[in-house]
Design a protein around this motif. Structure first.
Motif, mmCIF file in Angstrom:
data_model
loop_
_atom_site.group_PDB
_atom_site.id
_atom_site.type_symbol
_atom_site.label_atom_id
_atom_site.label_comp_id
_atom_site.label_asym_id
_atom_site.label_seq_id
_atom_site.Cartn_x
_atom_site.Cartn_y
_atom_site.Cartn_z
ATOM 1 N N UNK A 204 0.887 -1.162 0.000
ATOM 2 C CA UNK A 204 0.000 0.000 0.000
ATOM 3 C C UNK A 204 0.922 1.208 0.000
ATOM 4 N N UNK A 205 1.007 1.888 -1.137
ATOM 5 C CA UNK A 205 2.109 2.822 -1.352
ATOM 6 C C UNK A 205 1.652 4.268 -1.541
ATOM 7 N N UNK A 206 0.447 4.559 -1.149
ATOM 8 C CA UNK A 206 -0.028 5.929 -1.308
ATOM 9 C C UNK A 206 0.431 6.774 -0.109
ATOM 10 N N UNK A 207 0.927 7.959 -0.386
ATOM 11 C CA UNK A 207 1.398 8.834 0.681
ATOM 12 C C UNK A 207 0.250 9.550 1.373
ATOM 13 N N UNK A 208 -0.821 9.780 0.628
ATOM 14 C CA UNK A 208 -2.019 10.394 1.184
ATOM 15 C C UNK A 208 -3.182 9.419 1.004
ATOM 16 N N UNK B 130 1.757 -4.440 3.309
ATOM 17 C CA UNK B 130 3.032 -3.766 3.583
ATOM 18 C C UNK B 130 2.818 -2.299 3.228
ATOM 19 N N UNK B 131 2.744 -1.478 4.249
ATOM 20 C CA UNK B 131 2.234 -0.120 4.104
ATOM 21 C C UNK B 131 3.367 0.892 4.229
ATOM 22 N N UNK B 132 3.470 1.767 3.217
ATOM 23 C CA UNK B 132 4.433 2.853 3.298
ATOM 24 C C UNK B 132 4.120 3.706 4.520
ATOM 25 N N UNK B 133 5.120 3.829 5.402
ATOM 26 C CA UNK B 133 4.917 4.547 6.658
ATOM 27 C C UNK B 133 5.769 5.797 6.766
ATOM 28 N N UNK C 221 6.146 11.530 6.685
ATOM 29 C CA UNK C 221 5.255 10.462 7.146
ATOM 30 C C UNK C 221 4.122 10.271 6.144
ATOM 31 N N UNK C 222 3.812 9.036 5.817
ATOM 32 C CA UNK C 222 2.625 8.752 5.023
ATOM 33 C C UNK C 222 1.399 8.958 5.904
ATOM 34 N N UNK C 223 0.383 9.611 5.354
ATOM 35 C CA UNK C 223 -0.828 9.914 6.117
ATOM 36 C C UNK C 223 -1.814 8.754 5.983
ATOM 37 N N UNK C 224 -1.552 7.700 6.753
ATOM 38 C CA UNK C 224 -2.387 6.503 6.699
ATOM 39 C C UNK C 224 -3.650 6.709 7.529
ATOM 40 N N UNK C 225 -4.602 5.806 7.334
ATOM 41 C CA UNK C 225 -5.842 5.822 8.112
ATOM 42 C C UNK C 225 -5.775 4.658 9.105
ATOM 43 N N UNK D 240 4.645 -13.937 -2.826
ATOM 44 C CA UNK D 240 4.721 -12.839 -3.782
ATOM 45 C C UNK D 240 4.087 -11.598 -3.170
ATOM 46 N N UNK D 241 4.695 -10.454 -3.442
ATOM 47 C CA UNK D 241 4.150 -9.183 -2.966
ATOM 48 C C UNK D 241 3.919 -8.288 -4.176
ATOM 49 N N UNK D 242 2.698 -7.804 -4.323
ATOM 50 C CA UNK D 242 2.317 -7.048 -5.507
ATOM 51 C C UNK D 242 2.382 -5.548 -5.225
ATOM 52 N N UNK D 243 3.001 -4.862 -6.160
ATOM 53 C CA UNK D 243 3.088 -3.407 -6.077
ATOM 54 C C UNK D 243 2.199 -2.823 -7.174
ATOM 55 N N UNK D 244 1.063 -2.287 -6.792
ATOM 56 C CA UNK D 244 0.642 -1.813 -5.506
ATOM 57 C C UNK D 244 -0.861 -2.006 -5.378
ATOM 58 N N UNK D 245 -1.424 -1.820 -4.178
ATOM 59 C CA UNK D 245 -2.873 -1.839 -4.016
ATOM 60 C C UNK D 245 -3.497 -0.828 -4.974
ATOM 61 N N UNK D 246 -4.354 -1.285 -5.899
ATOM 62 C CA UNK D 246 -4.954 -0.338 -6.858
ATOM 63 C C UNK D 246 -6.176 0.343 -6.266
ATOM 64 N N UNK D 247 -6.220 1.656 -6.399
ATOM 65 C CA UNK D 247 -7.405 2.413 -6.022
ATOM 66 C C UNK D 247 -8.249 2.661 -7.265
ATOM 67 N N UNK D 248 -9.503 3.021 -7.044
ATOM 68 C CA UNK D 248 -10.427 3.198 -8.170
ATOM 69 C C UNK D 248 -9.951 4.278 -9.128
#
Length: 394
Positions: A30-34, A54-57, A68-72, A273-281
């Motif tokens: 999960x590689x989104x910064x926002x 695996x979340x970008x932190x 810092x990534x602005x995670x929820x 296997x780890x996939x890059x990246x979680x796709x958002x709509x």
């Protein structure tokens, strides 16, 4: 005698059983910064197929800058999957200040735990050159000693490190590694080479005696032409600059075949296997989640393009739909048999040519129709459109 016959039949039956390859663990970056509202459905829809996030932190940039990534945290807590915090240390950092970097990482771990998140590990993503691997190994030893013993430490690794005599010592400093086999060289050569990825995985297995994962691409980039220099790579964030864009996209069919090969004959110590990246709509440069899930499962992939028509008072809205599980390029041409058309037009991405009893929509630029998606291609006001006489030319 009966015992011998029974034993023979038992051996025969065992020999006839089909070998079922074990499933490989599937994880997601999960590689989104926002984080946005699009994360909730993406996480929910991916839960059944991917075991770990695996979340970008945290990111460390040159000049002692940190981001810092602005995670929820509420979403992650509700999701409930294993959670690994990824710390990205820019490859252009001249050196790693052990005390400072470790303090930053420990603070992120403490903050996430204070927000109710249970971590299953920390991953360091640092593209160090081979000459800097001894210093990197020392940093990892220092970090490993500072982290709680129960918290696993992993690293993202580069195939170029296979040429370094320091690699065994580096791997000894961590609990597992993630071999990145996509976009590791000049992106002009493509994002991914399945044969090369398999060679790297087998070579890694000969050196590593600990679990390792392969990081695989489920995304695309654009190469922006630059005056007299190397092209600029545009990925998740669109760059505000002109020039021609050459789109590169990892091929789901190629990745699906690699997954089949790895399931049937996995290299030793390959854990998943780890996939890059979680796709958002709204992620226009990632595979759709439908396609990613199908590749991860090993399903047969196919695009199924169909035209649909919504008619009201002789006005037809013309839509293209993808009923398959494989994202599809926009078709090059769409032709419709139509009678007595008073007017018609194409929408963005297509041009219309109208002749007697025929409407032809021709693609003007490249685009993708995600699996399960639809897009309008035009409209027409006609006495009749023969749906059976329509044709989609890929």
């Amino acid at each position: 005698m009966r015992f011998i016959v029974g034993l023979f039949l038992g051996v025969l039956l065992v020999g006839c059983e089909q070998h079922v390859a074990p499933a490989l663990d599937q994880q997601l970056y999960v590689w989104q910064r926002q984080w946005t509202s699009a994360h909730a459905p993406a996480l929910s829809d991916s839960r059944s197929d991917f075991s770990t996030l695996r979340v970008l932190a945290l990111q460390g940039f040159p000049g002692t800058r940190w981001g810092r990534a602005q995670v929820d945290p509420a979403l992650l807590k509700a999701d409930g999957r294993s959670l690994i915090a990824v710390v990205r240390l820019d490859g252009q950092l001249r050196s790693l200040d052990q005390e400072q970097v470790t303090a930053q990482i420990l603070q992120v771990v403490a903050d996430w735990q204070a927000r109710g998140l249970t971590l299953s590990g920390v991953e360091i993503d640092h593209d160090a050159g081979n000459a800097r691997l001894p210093a990197y190994a020392e940093f990892l030893k220092h970090l490993r000693a500072a982290l709680p013993p129960s918290l696993p430490l992993s690293i993202t690794a580069l195939p170029a490190w296979l040429d370094s005599a320091q690699l065994p010592a580096l791997l000894h400093s961590v609990d597992s590694s993630v071999l990145q086999v996509h976009a590791v060289s000049d992106p002009r050569l493509g994002l991914f080479d399945a044969k090369q990825a398999l060679k790297w995985a087998k070579a890694w297995a000969r050196i590593s005696d600990k679990p390792f994962y392969l990081a695989l691409p489920a995304y695309g980039v654009a190469l922006l032409s630059a005056d007299g220099g190397a092209p600029v790579v545009e990925s998740e964030v669109q760059l505000e600059r002109g020039g021609q864009r050459r789109e590169l996209l990892a091929d789901p069919l190629q990745l699906s075949q690699l997954g089949k090969t790895l399931r049937e004959d996995p290299p030793e110590h390959l854990a998943g296997l780890i996939w890059f990246r979680l796709p958002l709509a709204n992620d226009r440069r990632a595979w759709s989640l439908t396609t990613l899930r199908a590749v991860a499962r090993g399903d047969v992939l196919s695009s199924q393009l169909r035209l649909s028509f919504k008619e009201q008072g002789g006005l037809y809205d013309i839509q293209l739909e993808n009923h398959g599980n494989l994202d599809s390029p926009w078709p090059a041409q769409i032709t419709l048999k139509a009678q007595d058309c008073a007017g018609a037009d194409a929408l963005a991405g297509y041009a219309l040519q109208q002749s007697a009893n025929l409407l032809t929509f021709t693609r003007l630029r490249d685009g993708r129709l995600p699996a399960g998606g639809q897009r309008a291609v035009g409209w027409a006001r006609c006495a009749h459109i023969d749906q059976g006489g329509s044709h989609v030319d890929p």
